[in-house]
Design a protein around this motif. Structure first.
Motif, PDB file in Angstrom:
ATOM      1  N   VAL A  15      25.213  38.805   3.981  1.00 52.40           N
ATOM      2  CA  VAL A  15      24.670  38.211   5.207  1.00 52.40           C
ATOM      3  C   VAL A  15      24.647  36.691   5.052  1.00 52.40           C
ATOM      4  N   TYR A  16      25.267  36.018   6.009  1.00 57.50           N
ATOM      5  CA  TYR A  16      25.343  34.561   5.997  1.00 57.50           C
ATOM      6  C   TYR A  16      24.746  33.985   7.264  1.00 57.50           C
ATOM      7  N   PHE A  17      24.269  32.755   7.149  1.00 56.62           N
ATOM      8  CA  PHE A  17      23.729  31.998   8.271  1.00 56.62           C
ATOM      9  C   PHE A  17      24.342  30.607   8.237  1.00 56.62           C
ATOM     10  N   THR A  18      24.549  30.030   9.390  1.00 57.81           N
ATOM     11  CA  THR A  18      24.861  28.609   9.440  1.00 57.81           C
ATOM     12  C   THR A  18      23.677  27.905  10.086  1.00 57.81           C
ATOM     13  N   TYR A  19      23.418  26.723   9.606  1.00 57.52           N
ATOM     14  CA  TYR A  19      22.382  25.874  10.187  1.00 57.52           C
ATOM     15  C   TYR A  19      23.068  24.573  10.576  1.00 57.52           C
ATOM     16  N   SER A  20      23.002  24.238  11.839  1.00 56.88           N
ATOM     17  CA  SER A  20      23.602  22.982  12.288  1.00 56.88           C
ATOM     18  C   SER A  20      22.552  22.166  13.031  1.00 56.88           C
ATOM     19  N   HIS A  21      22.692  20.863  12.899  1.00 54.98           N
ATOM     20  CA  HIS A  21      21.775  19.921  13.540  1.00 54.98           C
ATOM     21  C   HIS A  21      22.615  19.050  14.462  1.00 54.98           C
ATOM     22  N   TRP A  22      22.266  19.071  15.753  1.00 55.68           N
ATOM     23  CA  TRP A  22      23.044  18.375  16.772  1.00 55.68           C
ATOM     24  C   TRP A  22      22.274  17.181  17.315  1.00 55.68           C
ATOM     25  N   GLU A  23      23.018  16.202  17.829  1.00 60.64           N
ATOM     26  CA  GLU A  23      22.407  15.011  18.409  1.00 60.64           C
ATOM     27  C   GLU A  23      21.539  15.358  19.611  1.00 60.64           C
ATOM     28  N   SER A  24      21.970  16.391  20.364  1.00 65.18           N
ATOM     29  CA  SER A  24      21.247  16.761  21.584  1.00 65.18           C
ATOM     30  C   SER A  24      21.710  18.150  22.016  1.00 65.18           C
ATOM     31  N   PRO A  25      20.939  18.796  22.885  1.00 65.12           N
ATOM     32  CA  PRO A  25      21.403  20.079  23.444  1.00 65.12           C
ATOM     33  C   PRO A  25      22.738  19.927  24.182  1.00 65.12           C
ATOM     34  N   GLU A  26      22.954  18.782  24.792  1.00 67.35           N
ATOM     35  CA  GLU A  26      24.205  18.540  25.511  1.00 67.35           C
ATOM     36  C   GLU A  26      25.402  18.471  24.553  1.00 67.35           C
ATOM     37  N   ALA A  27      25.194  17.891  23.389  1.00 67.12           N
ATOM     38  CA  ALA A  27      26.263  17.815  22.393  1.00 67.12           C
ATOM     39  C   ALA A  27      26.626  19.220  21.889  1.00 67.12           C
ATOM     40  N   LEU A  28      25.628  20.054  21.680  1.00 70.78           N
ATOM     41  CA  LEU A  28      25.886  21.433  21.277  1.00 70.78           C
ATOM     42  C   LEU A  28      26.647  22.175  22.363  1.00 70.78           C
ATOM     43  N   GLU A  29      26.236  22.012  23.592  1.00 70.36           N
ATOM     44  CA  GLU A  29      26.903  22.693  24.709  1.00 70.36           C
ATOM     45  C   GLU A  29      28.348  22.225  24.860  1.00 70.36           C
ATOM     46  N   ALA A  30      28.594  20.943  24.664  1.00 72.08           N
ATOM     47  CA  ALA A  30      29.964  20.422  24.728  1.00 72.08           C
ATOM     48  C   ALA A  30      30.818  21.054  23.637  1.00 72.08           C
ATOM     49  N   TYR A  31      30.269  21.208  22.438  1.00 66.70           N
ATOM     50  CA  TYR A  31      30.996  21.867  21.350  1.00 66.70           C
ATOM     51  C   TYR A  31      31.297  23.319  21.712  1.00 66.70           C
ATOM     52  N   ARG A  32      30.325  24.016  22.265  1.00 67.62           N
ATOM     53  CA  ARG A  32      30.531  25.420  22.635  1.00 67.62           C
ATOM     54  C   ARG A  32      31.625  25.581  23.687  1.00 67.62           C
ATOM     55  N   LYS A  33      31.895  24.556  24.460  1.00 66.38           N
ATOM     56  CA  LYS A  33      32.930  24.602  25.493  1.00 66.38           C
ATOM     57  C   LYS A  33      34.262  24.029  25.006  1.00 66.38           C
ATOM     58  N   SER A  34      34.339  23.610  23.756  1.00 67.50           N
ATOM     59  CA  SER A  34      35.527  22.938  23.240  1.00 67.50           C
ATOM     60  C   SER A  34      36.609  23.923  22.774  1.00 67.50           C
ATOM     61  N   ALA A  35      37.831  23.421  22.703  1.00 70.83           N
ATOM     62  CA  ALA A  35      38.945  24.210  22.174  1.00 70.83           C
ATOM     63  C   ALA A  35      38.703  24.541  20.701  1.00 70.83           C
ATOM     64  N   LEU A  36      38.145  23.617  19.950  1.00 69.23           N
ATOM     65  CA  LEU A  36      37.854  23.877  18.536  1.00 69.23           C
ATOM     66  C   LEU A  36      36.946  25.088  18.385  1.00 69.23           C
ATOM     67  N   PHE A  37      35.883  25.161  19.173  1.00 70.43           N
ATOM     68  CA  PHE A  37      34.978  26.305  19.095  1.00 70.43           C
ATOM     69  C   PHE A  37      35.709  27.586  19.477  1.00 70.43           C
ATOM     70  N   ARG A  38      36.440  27.580  20.571  1.00 72.97           N
ATOM     71  CA  ARG A  38      37.153  28.788  21.021  1.00 72.97           C
ATOM     72  C   ARG A  38      38.104  29.290  19.950  1.00 72.97           C
TER      73      ARG A  38
END
Length: 65
Positions: A15-38
């Motif tokens: 069982v693994y977990f990732t922990y990430s710290h983002w500049e803002s909720p908007e930055a996280l949402e932009a990543y989730r919508k990115s080609a890199l994430f997909r």
């Protein structure tokens, strides 16, 4: 992203977990919508034995209990 760490549960080594710290909720949402994430998600999710979970959390202070 400010930080990304990979954690492993001590009593369940598969069982693994990732922990990430983002500049803002908007930055996280932009990543989730990115080609890199997909692309990364498409390659990664097939490796999971169970459905993944994701949470947004904040650090609690001592006054909050």
């Amino acid at each position: 992203m400010l930080a990304l760490e990979l954690w492993n549960q001590t009593d369940l080594p598969h069982v693994y977990f990732t922990y990430s710290h983002w500049e803002s909720p908007e930055a996280l949402e932009a990543y989730r919508k990115s080609a890199l994430f997909r692309e990364t998600w498409a390659a990664t999710k097939i490796l999971f034995a169970a459905p993944p979970e994701a949470w947004s959390v904040r650090k609690a202070t001592a006054a909050e209990g």
